[in-house]
Design an enzyme around this catalytic site. Structure first.
Site, PDB file in Angstrom:
ATOM      1  N   ALA A  39      42.712  45.098  46.594  1.00 17.68           N
ATOM      2  CA  ALA A  39      42.482  46.332  45.845  1.00 17.68           C
ATOM      3  C   ALA A  39      42.483  47.540  46.772  1.00 17.68           C
ATOM      4  O   ALA A  39      43.005  48.603  46.415  1.00 17.68           O
ATOM      5  CB  ALA A  39      41.161  46.239  45.084  1.00 17.68           C
ATOM      6  N   GLU A  47      49.540  44.493  41.591  1.00 22.12           N
ATOM      7  CA  GLU A  47      48.735  43.347  41.151  1.00 22.12           C
ATOM      8  C   GLU A  47      47.678  43.136  42.213  1.00 22.12           C
ATOM      9  O   GLU A  47      47.984  42.727  43.329  1.00 22.12           O
ATOM     10  CB  GLU A  47      49.600  42.100  40.975  1.00 22.12           C
ATOM     11  CG  GLU A  47      48.902  40.991  40.201  1.00 22.12           C
ATOM     12  CD  GLU A  47      47.889  40.200  41.010  1.00 22.12           C
ATOM     13  OE1 GLU A  47      46.684  40.294  40.688  1.00 22.12           O
ATOM     14  OE2 GLU A  47      48.275  39.515  41.957  1.00 22.12           O
ATOM     15  N   CYS A  53      43.177  35.487  43.342  1.00 28.98           N
ATOM     16  CA  CYS A  53      42.681  36.740  42.763  1.00 28.98           C
ATOM     17  C   CYS A  53      41.988  36.515  41.431  1.00 28.98           C
ATOM     18  O   CYS A  53      41.185  37.350  41.005  1.00 28.98           O
ATOM     19  CB  CYS A  53      43.811  37.755  42.622  1.00 28.98           C
ATOM     20  SG  CYS A  53      45.240  37.162  41.720  1.00 28.98           S
TER      21      CYS A  53
END
Length: 485
Positions: free
Chosen positions: A222, A243, A278
């Site tokens: 992120a 993503e 993730c």
């Protein structure tokens, strides 16, 4: 030779780059990063190749991609072993990744036709045609946790649509990137259609800032994704598909059904790939009371006995090391930070040798303000709750929105959960880490934008062109007011 640029293998002229096994420190790969000039050369090669590649019939582009798929199948064991050595994941797991690289290509081909093909219809005397056109040069950034499977979820749809590609693997997995690029080379793609640049932060910055790219397709953390988003602000002419990760909640109902099946589902959600997916569960919501207590007792007992070993060990381990010792230290520090805030360790993570650590389970119910961070490793936070509504409210208290799950045999609870939860992937009585290749993959909030996967990647690899067509011009029976002919 480290980089594949304009159909040739070239040595890097940047900083030295090495890859070691995270379980024994064995040197696997070494080379030199791409310099800014070499990144420019790769982008320019892709730009030149795009002019021809986009004009080639789809059948020809498809044939090259299918040739790559056959090469992946023929070399799947080598690919699996390379990924296992470079990431530390168990061999049984990397074999499934190698199979997925080839398996999703058929999905990408179907997606091209269903989502970006050509359609024609008649309306009011006009022929309405919808076509799709490639964007141009696409930069693809790959992650280390699935270094073969996830990048090709971007690369294959991009090539099928007529784009050209500059691929930068994670600096943690350069060997995997090189092996896959050798297979693309053998598949016979024209020079410049796909290029490989290896490197770490500086190489990535040079590629992301290149004026010659038309889009950037990213899978990773992120933090990096948000930096890219800020960098691309004010550039609507460039496609940015992100993503990223998640602080994923898994809610266990009092009506969870079979105890062993529930514990197994939690372990598959939280600790598979050593927690380096993730979609892994990061927060576990467990009901107060005897049933919740029994569940946690069994979960702690089973987790404490998970087999942890190097990828090729016999009997096979469930978990390997983390990708690096630095990654392991991040998890140990996160555990210490949560303990300092008032968290109570039900199972404390311990550092072993190299990048191995044992899994952690920590009760964080007493922490008034739980940090909204993605702990990318085998650390599971437990929160006890009183009502399902409270659990869902707590589960939604995150800036992320990738995955979420409910374990419950009660249909009414599922109806409530799926109506109120905020996430892009929502599973019932299944592990959070399970996802279908032909379903959207991703979520709202800080987890990213668009839906990077084999099927829905087609959406961001081509733009729609709408046409209203007629064989001749038409003169209406009544002219617009104020016009005389």
């Amino acid at each position: 030779m480290t980089h594949w640029i304009a159909g040739e293998w070239v040595a890097g002229t940047g900083e030295k780059l090495q890859s070691h096994t995270p379980y024994s420190h064995e040197l696997l790969w070494q080379g030199y990063s791409a310099s800014g000039e070499q990144v420019d050369a790769a982008v320019n090669a892709a730009r030149r190749a795009f002019l021809d590649w986009k004009k080639r019939p789809f059948a020809e582009r498809e044939q090259k991609v299918l040739a790559f798929a056959e090469l992946v199948k023929a070399n799947s064991e080598q690919i699996a072993q390379v990924i296992a050595k470079e990431t530390g994941k168990p061999l049984w797991e990397t074999r499934t990744e190698a199979a997925s690289i080839a398996g999703k290509i058929a999905i990408s081909i179907r997606a091209y036709h269903e989502r970006t093909g050509e359609t024609v219809r008649e309306a009011a005397g006009n022929q309405l045609v919808l076509r799709h056109r490639p964007l141009g040069v696409m930069a693809v950034f790959g992650p280390y946790n699935f270094p073969g499977h996830l990048p090709n979820g971007h690369i294959v749809p991009a090539l099928l649509a007529g784009n050209t590609v500059v691929f930068k693997p994670s600096e943690q997995t350069p060997w995997t990137g090189e092996v896959l690029m050798q297979l693309w080379q053998q598949a016979g793609l024209p020079a410049g259609v796909i290029n490989l640049v290896q490197g770490s932060k500086e190489t990535g910055i040079a590629l992301a800032q290149s004026r010659g790219i038309d889009g950037l397709l990213f899978t990773g953390s992120a933090n990096t994704g948000h930096l890219l988003h800020r960098q691309f602000a004010g550039q609507p002419d460039k496609m940015l598909a992100l993503e990223m990760g998640g602080n994923n909640p898994m809610v266990i109902s009092e009506h969870y059904g079979d105890l062993d099946a529930t514990v197994y589902t939690i372990i598959q959600s939280a600790f598979i790939s050593s927690g380096q997916r993730c979609t892994c569960a990061r927060r576990l919501y467990v009901p107060l009371g005897t049933k919740g207590d029994a569940l946690l007792d069994k979960l702690v007992s089973v987790t404490a006995n998970l087999r942890i070993d190097q990828p090729f060990a016999e009997p096979a381990p469930f978990m390997g090391p983390l990708v690096s010792e630095a990654a392991a230290q991040v998890i140990l520090k996160a555990q210490a930070d949560l303990q300092a805030l008032g968290g109570k360790s039900l199972l404390e993570a311990r550092a072993l040798h190299a990048a191995f650590i044992t899994p952690a389970i920590i009760d964080v119910t007493a922490i008034e303000r739980l940090p909204d961070d993605e702990y990318f490793g085998p650390l599971l936070q437990v929160v006890r709750y009183q009502t399902l509504a409270q659990a869902v409210e707590l589960a939604n208290d995150t800036r992320f929105g990738l995955s979420a799950g409910l374990v419950s045999t009660d249909d009414g609870e599922w109806d409530y959960f799926v109506e109120h939860i905020r996430a892009g992937i929502v599973n019932r009585n299944r592990q959070l880490t399970g996802a279908s290749g032909d379903a959207p993959f991703g979520g709202p909030g800080a987890s990213g934008n668009l839906r990077p996967s084999a099927f829905y990647a087609a959406d961001y690899c081509a733009y729609p062109m709408a046409s209203m067509e007629g064989e001749t011009t038409l003169l209406p029976a009544t002219l617009s007011p104020g016009v005389e002919l």
